[in-house]
Design a protein around this motif. Structure first.
Motif, short mmCIF file in Angstrom:
data_model
loop_
_atom_site.label_atom_id
_atom_site.label_comp_id
_atom_site.label_asym_id
_atom_site.label_seq_id
_atom_site.Cartn_x
_atom_site.Cartn_y
_atom_site.Cartn_z
N SER A 119 92.47 48.98 -20.90
CA SER A 119 91.24 49.20 -20.16
C SER A 119 91.54 49.75 -18.78
O SER A 119 92.65 49.58 -18.24
CB SER A 119 90.42 47.91 -20.05
OG SER A 119 91.17 46.91 -19.39
N VAL A 120 90.51 50.39 -18.21
CA VAL A 120 90.59 50.96 -16.87
C VAL A 120 89.32 50.56 -16.13
O VAL A 120 88.21 50.86 -16.58
CB VAL A 120 90.70 52.50 -16.91
CG1 VAL A 120 90.76 53.07 -15.49
CG2 VAL A 120 91.92 52.93 -17.70
N TYR A 121 89.46 49.88 -15.01
CA TYR A 121 88.32 49.54 -14.16
C TYR A 121 88.16 50.64 -13.10
O TYR A 121 89.15 51.11 -12.52
CB TYR A 121 88.52 48.19 -13.48
CG TYR A 121 88.50 47.02 -14.43
CD1 TYR A 121 87.30 46.40 -14.77
CD2 TYR A 121 89.67 46.54 -15.01
CE1 TYR A 121 87.27 45.32 -15.65
CE2 TYR A 121 89.65 45.46 -15.89
CZ TYR A 121 88.45 44.87 -16.20
OH TYR A 121 88.42 43.81 -17.08
N PHE A 122 86.91 51.04 -12.84
CA PHE A 122 86.68 52.09 -11.85
C PHE A 122 85.32 51.93 -11.21
O PHE A 122 84.46 51.18 -11.69
CB PHE A 122 86.83 53.48 -12.48
CG PHE A 122 85.80 53.82 -13.54
CD1 PHE A 122 84.63 54.49 -13.21
CD2 PHE A 122 86.02 53.48 -14.87
CE1 PHE A 122 83.70 54.80 -14.18
CE2 PHE A 122 85.09 53.79 -15.85
CZ PHE A 122 83.92 54.45 -15.51
N ALA A 123 85.14 52.63 -10.09
CA ALA A 123 83.89 52.62 -9.34
C ALA A 123 83.46 54.05 -9.08
O ALA A 123 84.29 54.98 -9.07
CB ALA A 123 84.04 51.85 -8.03
N VAL A 124 82.17 54.24 -8.83
CA VAL A 124 81.58 55.54 -8.58
C VAL A 124 81.00 55.55 -7.18
O VAL A 124 80.47 54.54 -6.70
CB VAL A 124 80.48 55.85 -9.63
CG1 VAL A 124 79.81 57.19 -9.34
CG2 VAL A 124 81.08 55.85 -11.03
N ALA A 125 81.11 56.69 -6.49
CA ALA A 125 80.62 56.81 -5.12
C ALA A 125 79.13 56.52 -5.05
O ALA A 125 78.36 56.81 -5.99
CB ALA A 125 80.93 58.20 -4.57
N ASP A 126 78.71 55.95 -3.93
CA ASP A 126 77.30 55.64 -3.65
C ASP A 126 76.70 54.70 -4.68
O ASP A 126 75.51 54.79 -5.01
CB ASP A 126 76.47 56.93 -3.58
CG ASP A 126 76.98 57.89 -2.52
OD1 ASP A 126 77.44 57.41 -1.47
OD2 ASP A 126 76.92 59.11 -2.75
N SER A 127 77.51 53.80 -5.21
CA SER A 127 77.04 52.86 -6.22
C SER A 127 77.74 51.52 -6.02
O SER A 127 78.91 51.47 -5.63
CB SER A 127 77.32 53.39 -7.63
OG SER A 127 77.02 52.42 -8.61
N ALA A 128 77.03 50.45 -6.30
CA ALA A 128 77.59 49.10 -6.22
C ALA A 128 78.03 48.59 -7.58
O ALA A 128 78.30 47.39 -7.73
CB ALA A 128 76.57 48.14 -5.60
N ASP A 129 78.10 49.46 -8.57
CA ASP A 129 78.47 49.07 -9.93
C ASP A 129 79.97 49.17 -10.15
O ASP A 129 80.65 50.04 -9.58
CB ASP A 129 77.75 49.96 -10.95
CG ASP A 129 76.24 49.85 -10.85
OD1 ASP A 129 75.76 48.74 -10.56
OD2 ASP A 129 75.55 50.87 -11.04
#
Length: 600
Positions: free
Chosen positions: A416-426
């Motif tokens: 698995s790979v955890y990641f985040a997206v700009a301008d988002s709190a998800d």
């Protein structure tokens, strides 16, 4: 995209943020220890219970470094005993011609050099003639056109006052931009942990130098890695299973440093591998750059020798680096296009991995090899997340995000790979459901950090701190037990000097029907206090109104924000979180927990 229900948040679990005048020293028994000063009795209790307290590493904003000598000399350069540039034979030949008279065996080479010098002189003369003609045209145009319009048509002529003023303005703007970066992100531009030793490579933003800190000996390496080609450092990576080899990505390519520590004079340490701390070292650099984007794209091990491209110099720039876990491959992403380059470091060959429709808008943001070397993840400026398998070198793309993927991190089992997206709190996860080299994977929404204001204690009049906002970076510890998240500075964010820590249960991603316990809130980390003048928010009283009521507003001032954070790959008691703060302090925070074996 599927989603898991979030059953508990930091606010719902009653996890309180630490007060602004405290600092976190570590985690013990699932609780974070926050101290207000050096005399806090909590520090003594933390150490007596088995806690480890590390001192801060300080990196100043400005450094006085000896200038780099010319590349054609064999004298030490910035603490480096030798320099080697792969694929630049012309500079090496020029050194030979300057030190030795050309004999009959070198007559052909002397003729070629003479012709090259003649062409260079002709080019200079032509350039001078063009400059003179441009100057005459500009002077004539200024007699009947406004000066700004004449400059717009004919440009700035070298040697004129207008050109000197334009150059000065450009230099001031560049210096101002560099100072602004130093103020916002701090003096440290990149950090890289050695995969097998307690060594920390730190690049200095203002000088483009690399320093090595030895955590075991608590000392700096006495030499500095510095070179004229090493400018605009963007990324660094140590080569696994290869002693002390450091790759530095910059605007000119990849500077590959080979470091040899000084041999120990102590007979008792004959069987012990020498370290880098304190003593003198020998080092040399190879400038690795990019092959032309031509030919068939195959996995490097499947290419015949005739199709492999040797290293050569190029003006392309590097934005991200990642070594394979075996140390054989070095993958680089670029700032000017979305193609990747894979090097076989031992053989000195490089292979471009082309993508159709790649432009500067699809520049690479981050690359990362999986721990088992079977997959590669790359993220791009056009919002794409691309998963590569390294057997046949095929890929799959996810691009249905509202913004760019800011940061990702692999789980230790490569599933698995955890990641985040700009301008988002998800927070998202890419789960791989089948064995390598299958690209059967699915993006899932794991949880959302809900911004909220919380009291630092149970007292009714206690200070309230707002936490949360858009997620900027995240990092997973090498055992896959702790996920750390930082927040971006935007209109929705609160105290961005805080780091949020989750307890990770990676197996929950692969249970039928989903599971809400993949990420569980654990606590907060606060950095070293900068003083009262840097408090996050202060209450300012405005002018009292006629009804004698006083209105108050909250004004944000400075905060000790994290500019980089990650984990040491080797820390037996748990995980060692490394945080670089914008004031140049580097915190080493031990997260102590009962370790368990992860599935390979």
């Amino acid at each position: 995209m599927c989603a898991y229900r979030s059953t508990a948040t930091f606010e719902e679990r009653g996890i309180r943020p630490p007060p602004w005048n405290s600092a976190t020293v570590g985690e013990s028994d699932l609780k974070f220890i926050h101290l207000r000063d050096g005399e806090d009795t909590g520090l003594l209790q933390y150490v007596r219970s088995g806690g480890i307290a590390f001192p801060h590493i300080m990196v100043p904003d400005q450094l006085q470094i000896r200038g780099v000598a010319k590349l054609s000399t064999n004298e030490p350069v910035g603490g480096v005993s030798a320099l080697h540039v792969v694929g630049d034979q012309s500079e090496q030949d020029s050194v030979v011609l300057q030190n030795k008279e050309a004999d009959e065996a070198n007559s052909a080479l002397s003729t070629m050099v003479s012709h090259a010098l003649w062409l260079w002189n002709a080019k200079q003369n032509i350039a001078e003639l063009i400059t003179r003609a441009q100057t005459r045209s500009l002077l004539a145009a200024e007699s009947w056109l406004p000066t700004p319009l004449a400059h717009a048509v004919f440009g700035q002529v070298p040697g004129t006052a207008a050109a000197a003023e334009a150059d000065a303005i450009e230099a001031r703007e560049a210096e101002g931009q560099k100072n602004m970066l130093a103020k916002t992100d701090g003096p440290v531009s990149c950090v890289a942990w050695h995969p097998h030793r307690s060594l920390l490579a730190i690049s200095h933003r203002a000088t483009d130098c690399v320093f090595v800190y030895d955590l075991v000996n608590d000392t700096w390496c006495s030499n500095v890695l510095q070179n004229a080609y090493m400018q605009g450092i963007t990324s660094m990576a140590w080569q696994p299973n290869c002693g002390y080899t450091l790759a530095v990505g910059c605007t000119t390519g990849v500077c590959l440093w080979n470091i040899v520590p000084a041999a120990s004079s102590d007979s008792a340490d004959v069987l012990k591998a020498p370290g880098l701390g304190g003593g003198q070292i020998s080092a040399w650099m190879s400038l690795l750059s990019f092959p032309e984007l031509s030919g068939t794209c195959k996995y490097p091990s499947q290419l015949p020798t005739s199709d492999k491209v040797s290293f050569h110099r190029s003006a392309s720039s590097v934005s991200a680096l990642s070594f394979s876990n075996s140390g054989q491959w070095l993958v680089a992403g670029h700032q000017t296009h979305g193609h990747l380059t894979v090097w076989d470091v031992a053989l000195g060959t490089a292979t471009p991995l082309k993508r159709s429709g790649s432009t500067s808008r699809s520049a690479t943001l981050q690359v990362g090899m999986s721990p088992n070397d079977r997959y590669l993840i790359s993220t791009h400026a056009n919002g794409q997340l691309r998963l590569w398998e390294t057997e046949n070198w095929t890929s799959r793309v996810w691009s249905d995000f509202n913004a760019n993927v800011t940061r990702f991190t692999w789980s230790p089992d490569s599933r698995s790979v955890y990641f985040a997206v700009a301008d988002s709190a998800d927070i998202y996860a890419l789960a791989l459901y089948k064995a390598p080299s299958s690209l059967d994977a699915q993006v899932t929404h794991v949880t959302t950090f809900t911004a909220h204001a919380a009291a630092v204690s149970e007292d009714a009049d206690s200070e309230r701190v707002r936490v949360g906002g858009s997620i900027k970076y995240l990092a997973l510890d090498p055992r896959g037990q702790r996920l750390v998240v930082s927040f971006d500075d935007d209109s929705t964010s609160g105290d961005i000097s805080l780091l949020a820590v989750y307890l990770v249960n990676n197996d929950a991603l692969f249970r039928a029907g989903g599971d809400s316990s993949a990420l569980m809130p654990l606590g907060y980390v606060r950095g070293p206090n900068w003083g009262k003048q840097h408090r996050l928010e202060q209450v300012v009283a405005l002018e009292p109104k006629p009804d004698k009521s006083t209105k108050k507003k909250r004004v944000r001032v400075g905060t000790p924000t994290p500019s980089w954070f990650g984990f040491s790959p080797n820390f037996e008691p748990g995980a060692l979180l490394t945080v670089v703060w914008a004031n140049g302090k580097i915190s080493l925070l031990p997260l102590l927990y009962a370790t368990k074996l992860t599935r390979a």
